[in-house]
Design a protein around this motif. Structure first.
Motif: not given
Length: 275
Positions: A25-31, A70-77, A102-107, A247-252
């Motif tokens: 879960s993440y508050p910003r998105y309805d996953r 869980v059998d199938v999952a959408m992960t983060n790194l 991708l270029e903007r995805y940094r910490g 659909a997944l692209s809108l959740g991350w």
């Protein structure tokens, strides 16, 4: 005896076990919504119902996947580098995210300017007197890459005077601006947004460190008697995978704009290791 036999024939059969499709879960998105097309696709190709599960954190998702819950999952790194070591689990596909995203995805690591920390080495020496805010356990861009940067100089997040999980990247910024934290770990995009929307607030913060670009987490699958990972991979990489991808692209944040899946490339992830 005949009646017992007849009752056995007429009794309702047990429904087939559901294939469990999960993420965190993440508050910003309805996953749950983001996972919907993926779950429906898996139900269609498997002939079984699909159940959507939302875990509390990326770390909890990794544990559930490795434990067979869980059998199938959408992960983060962050979740994927832990899951990657688990038996029977493999990456089946990854969203084909546009290069600018991708270029903007940094910490980043930020500090309040009034704290007076100039760089990571000074942060190391002063950590025991500072309060640290990060997003949540297992957050790639809001916890893990910063922890790795600190370890690279012989420091660790644990020695901070106080350490809190803010819950979102924006909440880490709020902790800094409100004086609840002296140092914050978050993704770069909310930092850029603060600079654009609130220059005065951003001027109160200093950038201490910025990561290299980070790849998104793949869809992973745990092979079993009821889960055909090869079939799921084939479906995701074909035309039918477009609906799930959109659909997944809108959740991350790190997958915004993706319209399809691409094959998983292990070499792209070899630099990232479970801690």
């Amino acid at each position: 005896m005949f009646l017992v036999f007849l009752a056995a024939l007429t009794a309702p059969s047990e429904p087939p076990p559901a294939i469990r499709v999960g993420t965190y879960s993440y508050p910003r998105y309805d996953r749950k919504v983001a996972l919907g097309p993926l779950a429906r696709m898996i139900a269609r190709i498997s002939g079984r119902p699909a159940q959507i599960l939302l875990l509390d954190t990326p770390d909890a998702l990794a544990d559930a996947m490795c434990n067979g819950d869980v059998d199938v999952a959408m992960t983060n790194l962050g979740a994927f580098v832990k899951i990657r070591e688990c038996p029977k689990v493999s990456a089946v596909a990854v969203l084909d995210t546009p290069a600018p995203v991708l270029e903007r995805y940094r910490g980043v690591l930020l500090s309040r300017r009034d704290v007076g920390v100039a760089d990571l080495m000074e942060l190391k020496t002063r950590a025991g007197g500072l309060r640290y805010s990060e997003v949540l356990p297992g957050s790639t861009s809001g916890a893990l890459v910063q922890a790795d940067a600190l370890r690279s100089i012989g420091a660790h997040a644990a020695p901070f005077m106080a350490r809190r999980h803010a819950g979102t990247h924006e909440a880490v910024l709020e902790d800094l601006l409100a004086g609840r934290a002296d140092v914050g770990a978050l993704a770069e995009e909310p930092w850029h947004k603060l600079q654009a929307d609130n220059p005065a607030g951003a001027a109160r913060l200093a950038l201490l460190w910025r990561s290299a670009p980070l790849p998104p987490g793949p869809v992973v699958c745990r092979a079993s008697a009821i889960v055909d990972c090869d079939a799921i991979r084939s479906e995701l990489l074909g035309p039918a995978g477009a609906e799930a991808a959109a659909a997944l692209s809108l959740g991350w944040t790190e997958t915004a704009g993706a319209t399809r899946f691409q094959a998983f490339d292990p070499a792209r992830y070899d630099l990232f290791k479970a801690q």
